[in-house]
Motif scaffolding. Structure first.
Motif, PDB file in Angstrom:
ATOM      1  N   GLY A 155       0.807  -1.212   0.000  1.00 48.33           N
ATOM      2  CA  GLY A 155       0.000   0.000   0.000  1.00 48.33           C
ATOM      3  C   GLY A 155       0.842   1.264   0.000  1.00 48.33           C
ATOM      4  N   ILE A 156       1.919   1.255   0.771  1.00 45.23           N
ATOM      5  CA  ILE A 156       2.836   2.400   0.783  1.00 45.23           C
ATOM      6  C   ILE A 156       3.416   2.625  -0.615  1.00 45.23           C
ATOM      7  CG2 ILE A 156       5.109   3.171   1.592  1.00 45.23           C
ATOM      8  CD1 ILE A 156       3.005   3.545   3.694  1.00 45.23           C
ATOM      9  N   SER A 157       3.763   1.542  -1.293  1.00 44.76           N
ATOM     10  CA  SER A 157       4.335   1.630  -2.637  1.00 44.76           C
ATOM     11  C   SER A 157       3.343   2.230  -3.624  1.00 44.76           C
ATOM     12  CB  SER A 157       4.757   0.230  -3.125  1.00 44.76           C
ATOM     13  OG  SER A 157       5.748  -0.326  -2.281  1.00 44.76           O
ATOM     14  N   GLU A 158       2.094   1.743  -3.595  1.00 46.93           N
ATOM     15  CA  GLU A 158       1.107   2.263  -4.541  1.00 46.93           C
ATOM     16  C   GLU A 158       0.744   3.705  -4.205  1.00 46.93           C
ATOM     17  OE1 GLU A 158      -3.283   1.038  -3.668  1.00 46.93           O
ATOM     18  OE2 GLU A 158      -2.069  -0.706  -3.155  1.00 46.93           O
ATOM     19  N   GLY A 159       0.773   4.041  -2.903  1.00 46.59           N
ATOM     20  CA  GLY A 159       0.488   5.416  -2.511  1.00 46.59           C
ATOM     21  C   GLY A 159       1.526   6.383  -3.042  1.00 46.59           C
ATOM     22  N   LEU A 160       2.779   5.963  -3.024  1.00 49.61           N
ATOM     23  CA  LEU A 160       3.873   6.810  -3.475  1.00 49.61           C
ATOM     24  C   LEU A 160       3.930   6.941  -4.989  1.00 49.61           C
ATOM     25  CD1 LEU A 160       6.489   8.407  -2.914  1.00 49.61           C
ATOM     26  CD2 LEU A 160       7.722   6.216  -2.911  1.00 49.61           C
ATOM     27  N   PHE A 161       3.809   5.820  -5.681  1.00 49.26           N
ATOM     28  CA  PHE A 161       4.033   5.824  -7.124  1.00 49.26           C
ATOM     29  C   PHE A 161       2.789   6.068  -7.984  1.00 49.26           C
ATOM     30  CE2 PHE A 161       7.549   3.109  -5.520  1.00 49.26           C
ATOM     31  CZ  PHE A 161       8.596   3.917  -5.924  1.00 49.26           C
ATOM     32  N   ALA A 162       1.601   5.838  -7.422  1.00 49.16           N
ATOM     33  CA  ALA A 162       0.414   5.943  -8.274  1.00 49.16           C
ATOM     34  C   ALA A 162      -0.738   6.720  -7.658  1.00 49.16           C
ATOM     35  CB  ALA A 162      -0.067   4.533  -8.651  1.00 49.16           C
ATOM     36  N   VAL A 163      -1.088   6.411  -6.420  1.00 48.27           N
ATOM     37  CA  VAL A 163      -2.334   6.934  -5.855  1.00 48.27           C
ATOM     38  C   VAL A 163      -2.299   8.431  -5.588  1.00 48.27           C
ATOM     39  CG1 VAL A 163      -3.990   6.745  -3.975  1.00 48.27           C
ATOM     40  CG2 VAL A 163      -2.849   4.710  -4.828  1.00 48.27           C
ATOM     41  N   THR A 164      -1.239   8.913  -4.962  1.00 48.68           N
ATOM     42  CA  THR A 164      -1.194  10.328  -4.589  1.00 48.68           C
ATOM     43  C   THR A 164      -1.347  11.253  -5.787  1.00 48.68           C
ATOM     44  OG1 THR A 164       0.176   9.829  -2.655  1.00 48.68           O
ATOM     45  CG2 THR A 164       0.105  12.122  -3.393  1.00 48.68           C
ATOM     46  N   PRO A 165      -0.548  11.085  -6.865  1.00 45.63           N
ATOM     47  CA  PRO A 165      -0.715  11.974  -8.020  1.00 45.63           C
ATOM     48  C   PRO A 165      -2.107  11.878  -8.641  1.00 45.63           C
ATOM     49  CG  PRO A 165       1.357  10.785  -8.148  1.00 45.63           C
ATOM     50  CD  PRO A 165       0.576  10.140  -7.056  1.00 45.63           C
ATOM     51  N   SER A 166      -2.595  10.647  -8.848  1.00 46.65           N
ATOM     52  CA  SER A 166      -3.886  10.485  -9.536  1.00 46.65           C
ATOM     53  C   SER A 166      -5.039  11.006  -8.696  1.00 46.65           C
ATOM     54  CB  SER A 166      -4.123   9.016  -9.901  1.00 46.65           C
ATOM     55  OG  SER A 166      -4.307   8.222  -8.753  1.00 46.65           O
ATOM     56  N   GLU A 167      -5.026  10.748  -7.386  1.00 46.30           N
ATOM     57  CA  GLU A 167      -6.137  11.194  -6.546  1.00 46.30           C
ATOM     58  C   GLU A 167      -6.075  12.682  -6.256  1.00 46.30           C
ATOM     59  OE1 GLU A 167      -7.554   9.047  -3.313  1.00 46.30           O
ATOM     60  OE2 GLU A 167      -7.695   7.166  -4.412  1.00 46.30           O
ATOM     61  N   ALA A 168      -4.872  13.250  -6.207  1.00 48.69           N
ATOM     62  CA  ALA A 168      -4.762  14.699  -6.018  1.00 48.69           C
ATOM     63  C   ALA A 168      -5.384  15.412  -7.218  1.00 48.69           C
ATOM     64  CB  ALA A 168      -3.301  15.105  -5.853  1.00 48.69           C
ATOM     65  N   ILE A 169      -5.086  14.917  -8.413  1.00 51.28           N
ATOM     66  CA  ILE A 169      -5.636  15.509  -9.632  1.00 51.28           C
ATOM     67  C   ILE A 169      -7.138  15.261  -9.702  1.00 51.28           C
ATOM     68  CG2 ILE A 169      -5.657  15.363 -12.155  1.00 51.28           C
ATOM     69  CD1 ILE A 169      -2.628  14.712 -11.953  1.00 51.28           C
ATOM     70  N   LYS A 170      -7.561  14.028  -9.390  1.00 46.89           N
ATOM     71  CA  LYS A 170      -8.979  13.690  -9.404  1.00 46.89           C
ATOM     72  C   LYS A 170      -9.758  14.572  -8.442  1.00 46.89           C
ATOM     73  CE  LYS A 170     -10.379  10.986  -6.544  1.00 46.89           C
ATOM     74  NZ  LYS A 170     -11.012  10.974  -5.198  1.00 46.89           N
ATOM     75  N   THR A 171      -9.214  14.777  -7.244  1.00 48.43           N
ATOM     76  CA  THR A 171      -9.882  15.594  -6.235  1.00 48.43           C
ATOM     77  C   THR A 171     -10.019  17.038  -6.700  1.00 48.43           C
ATOM     78  OG1 THR A 171      -9.074  14.184  -4.436  1.00 48.43           O
ATOM     79  CG2 THR A 171      -9.778  16.411  -3.845  1.00 48.43           C
ATOM     80  N   ARG A 172      -8.957  17.548  -7.307  1.00 47.99           N
ATOM     81  CA  ARG A 172      -8.998  18.927  -7.796  1.00 47.99           C
ATOM     82  C   ARG A 172      -9.996  19.081  -8.947  1.00 47.99           C
ATOM     83  NH1 ARG A 172      -4.047  21.287  -6.321  1.00 47.99           N
ATOM     84  NH2 ARG A 172      -4.681  23.221  -7.324  1.00 47.99           N
ATOM     85  N   LEU A 173     -10.085  18.076  -9.823  1.00 45.26           N
ATOM     86  CA  LEU A 173     -11.021  18.141 -10.942  1.00 45.26           C
ATOM     87  C   LEU A 173     -12.469  18.108 -10.457  1.00 45.26           C
ATOM     88  CD1 LEU A 173      -9.330  15.786 -13.590  1.00 45.26           C
ATOM     89  CD2 LEU A 173      -9.368  18.282 -13.560  1.00 45.26           C
ATOM     90  N   ILE A 174     -12.739  17.265  -9.465  1.00 49.51           N
ATOM     91  CA  ILE A 174     -14.096  17.201  -8.908  1.00 49.51           C
ATOM     92  C   ILE A 174     -14.432  18.510  -8.198  1.00 49.51           C
ATOM     93  CG2 ILE A 174     -15.546  16.111  -7.150  1.00 49.51           C
ATOM     94  CD1 ILE A 174     -14.218  13.472  -7.777  1.00 49.51           C
ATOM     95  N   GLU A 175     -13.464  19.038  -7.437  1.00 47.92           N
ATOM     96  CA  GLU A 175     -13.672  20.304  -6.720  1.00 47.92           C
ATOM     97  C   GLU A 175     -13.926  21.431  -7.706  1.00 47.92           C
ATOM     98  OE1 GLU A 175     -11.523  22.559  -2.972  1.00 47.92           O
ATOM     99  OE2 GLU A 175     -10.282  21.564  -4.465  1.00 47.92           O
ATOM    100  N   ASP A 176     -13.163  21.461  -8.792  1.00 51.78           N
ATOM    101  CA  ASP A 176     -13.321  22.498  -9.812  1.00 51.78           C
ATOM    102  C   ASP A 176     -14.657  22.351 -10.529  1.00 51.78           C
ATOM    103  OD1 ASP A 176     -11.949  24.727 -11.295  1.00 51.78           O
ATOM    104  OD2 ASP A 176     -12.284  23.370 -12.994  1.00 51.78           O
ATOM    105  N   GLY A 177     -15.101  21.114 -10.698  1.00 53.05           N
ATOM    106  CA  GLY A 177     -16.360  20.852 -11.398  1.00 53.05           C
ATOM    107  C   GLY A 177     -17.585  21.351 -10.658  1.00 53.05           C
ATOM    108  N   ARG A 178     -17.439  21.673  -9.378  1.00 53.80           N
ATOM    109  CA  ARG A 178     -18.559  22.202  -8.591  1.00 53.80           C
ATOM    110  C   ARG A 178     -18.859  23.655  -8.963  1.00 53.80           C
ATOM    111  NH1 ARG A 178     -16.715  22.070  -2.804  1.00 53.80           N
ATOM    112  NH2 ARG A 178     -18.884  22.470  -2.278  1.00 53.80           N
ATOM    113  N   LYS A 179     -17.904  24.313  -9.592  1.00 52.04           N
ATOM    114  CA  LYS A 179     -18.063  25.733  -9.933  1.00 52.04           C
ATOM    115  C   LYS A 179     -18.872  25.889 -11.223  1.00 52.04           C
ATOM    116  CE  LYS A 179     -13.419  26.644  -8.071  1.00 52.04           C
ATOM    117  NZ  LYS A 179     -12.049  27.111  -8.401  1.00 52.04           N
ATOM    118  N   PRO A 180     -19.455  27.082 -11.451  1.00 51.10           N
ATOM    119  CA  PRO A 180     -20.114  27.341 -12.733  1.00 51.10           C
ATOM    120  C   PRO A 180     -19.102  27.171 -13.871  1.00 51.10           C
ATOM    121  CG  PRO A 180     -20.672  29.028 -11.129  1.00 51.10           C
ATOM    122  CD  PRO A 180     -19.575  28.203 -10.511  1.00 51.10           C
ATOM    123  N   LYS A 181     -19.579  26.780 -15.042  1.00 51.61           N
ATOM    124  CA  LYS A 181     -18.670  26.487 -16.151  1.00 51.61           C
ATOM    125  C   LYS A 181     -17.714  27.639 -16.460  1.00 51.61           C
ATOM    126  CE  LYS A 181     -21.372  22.988 -18.580  1.00 51.61           C
ATOM    127  NZ  LYS A 181     -21.991  22.586 -19.877  1.00 51.61           N
TER     128      LYS A 181
END
Length: 308
Positions: free
Chosen positions: A117-143
C-alpha cells in the motif's frame, strides 16, 4: 492439507493488477465522485447532502458525464496502483512466506499488504487522486469559472503552477491510508481465500467476488477516517485551513465531531464492495488466463521441437 502456495510471476501480477484496476476504476467511479462531493460539502461548512441528492443534482446540472468528472485521472491511477499493489504484494509475500510451508502468517501478511500500500500510494495513488480531487472540486463551480478542462490540461496546469508539490499534495495521509487499506484488504482476502482453498480446490468467480466484497466492507470501516483526512488535505484550500495532517484531524474532531470521520461511508462502502469483488475476480481470472496462455505456448514449442 494446506493448498500449495501460488508463485505468481511478477509480470503476470503487474498485467493482471493493471487490467483489474482499470476496469474497477471505471465501473465504480460514480460512487467515488459522490463520496468526494459529500466530503467537500462538509469541509465548506454546508449541510452534507445525501448520496441520492448529489446524484440528482449532478445529473440535472451536467448529465451523466457529470458523474464521471475527474474519471480519467482515477482510471489511469487505479490501473497503475492496482498493478503496483499486486506486483508488490505478490513479490513481498514470496520473500516473507514461511520457507517450509510456503504460507504467510497473519503478521507477515499484514506487513506485506502495508508495504504494498505504501508503494502504490507513493508511485500511483497520490498523483492520480490529487488531480482527481482537484477536478471534482473544480467541477462544482459554474462552467465560466472552472480552471481545468480535462485530465491532461488540468494536470499540466497544476504542474505549471505548483510543480510536483501540486500533484503530491496529501502524500503523507495518502500513503498511510493506502498502507492501511492494502494491509486490511489483502490480508482479509488472503485469509478468506486460504480458508476456501485449504483442501486444494479452486474457487469459483462467484466465491472470489464474495470474498473480495467482504474484504471491501472490512476495509471501509477500518480506514474511513484516513480517507476523509486524505481528501481534506488534497483540497485546494488545505494549505489555508490546516498546518498539516495531524492538525487537519484535530481540527475536524474539534469542529465537527467524531462522526465526520465516517462521512461518505455509504458511497465508499458501495464502491469498495463492488471494487473488491471486481478487482479480485478479474485479477484471479486474468492470472489463470495468462498461466493457460503460457502453458499452451510451452506445449506448442515442445511440439515443434519434437517434430524438428
Amino acid at each position: 492439507m494446506a493448498a500449495p502456495k501460488r508463485k505468481e510471476k511478477p509480470l503476470n501480477s503487474l498485467i493482471a493488477g493493471t487490467i483489474s484496476g482499470a476496469v474497477e476504476g471505471f465501473a465504480t467511479y460514480p460512487t467515488e465522485f459522490v463520496k468526494t462531493r459529500a466530503q467537500f460539502a462538509v469541509a465548506s461548512g454546508s449541510k452534507p447532502p445525501g448520496p441520492i441528492e448529489i446524484v440528482r443534482t449532478t445529473l440535472a446540472q451536467n448529465g451523466v458525464r457529470g458523474l464521471y468528472s475527474g474519471c480519467s485521472a482515477l482510471v489511469v491511477g487505479n490501473a497503475a496502483k492496482a498493478g503496483v499493489r499486486f506486483l508488490s504484494y505478490d513479490s513481498i509475500k514470496l520473500a516473507v512466506a514461511d520457507k517450509t510451508t510456503g504460507q504467510l502468517s497473519l503478521p507477515r501478511s499484514i506487513l506485506a499488504g502495508f508495504i504494498a500500500g505504501i508503494s502504490e500510494g507513493l508511485f500511483a495513488v497520490t498523483p492520480s487522486e490529487a488531480i482527481k480531487t482537484r477536478l471534482i472540486e473544480d467541477g462544482r463551480k459554474p462552467k465560466a469559472e472552472r480552471r481545468y478542462h480535462g485530465l491532461f490540461s488540468g494536470s499540466a496546469q497544476i504542474l505549471r503552477e505548483e510543480g510536483l508539490a501540486g500533484v503530491y499534495r496529501g502524500l503523507g495521509p495518502t500513503m498511510i491510508r493506502q498502507g492501511a487499506n492494502s494491509a486490511v484488504r489483502l490480508t482479509t482476502y488472503s485469509t478468506l481465500r486460504g480458508i476456501a482453498t485449504k483442501d486444494g480446490r479452486k474457487t469459483s468467480s462467484v466465491e472470489t467476488f464474495g470474498m473480495g466484497a467482504i474484504a471491501g466492507i472490512v476495509t471501509v470501516y477500518c480506514t474511513m477516517p484516513l480517507d476523509v483526512v486524505k481528501t481534506r488535505m488534497q483540497s485546494a484550500e488545505a494549505s489555508k485551513n490546516y498546518t498539516g495532517t495531524l492538525n487537519c484531524a484535530v481540527t475536524m474532531f474539534k469542529n465537527e465531531g467524531l462522526r465526520r470521520f465516517w462521512k461518505g461511508t455509504t458511497p465508499r462502502l458501495t464502491r469498495l464492495i463492488l471494487s473488491g469483488g471486481i478487482v479480485f475476480t478479474i485479477y484471479e481470472n486474468t492470472l489463470a488466463l495468462l498461466d493457460k496462455t503460457e502453458q499452451v505456448a510451452k506445449e506448442k514449442v515442445a511440439e515443434v521441437k519434437t517434430h524438428s
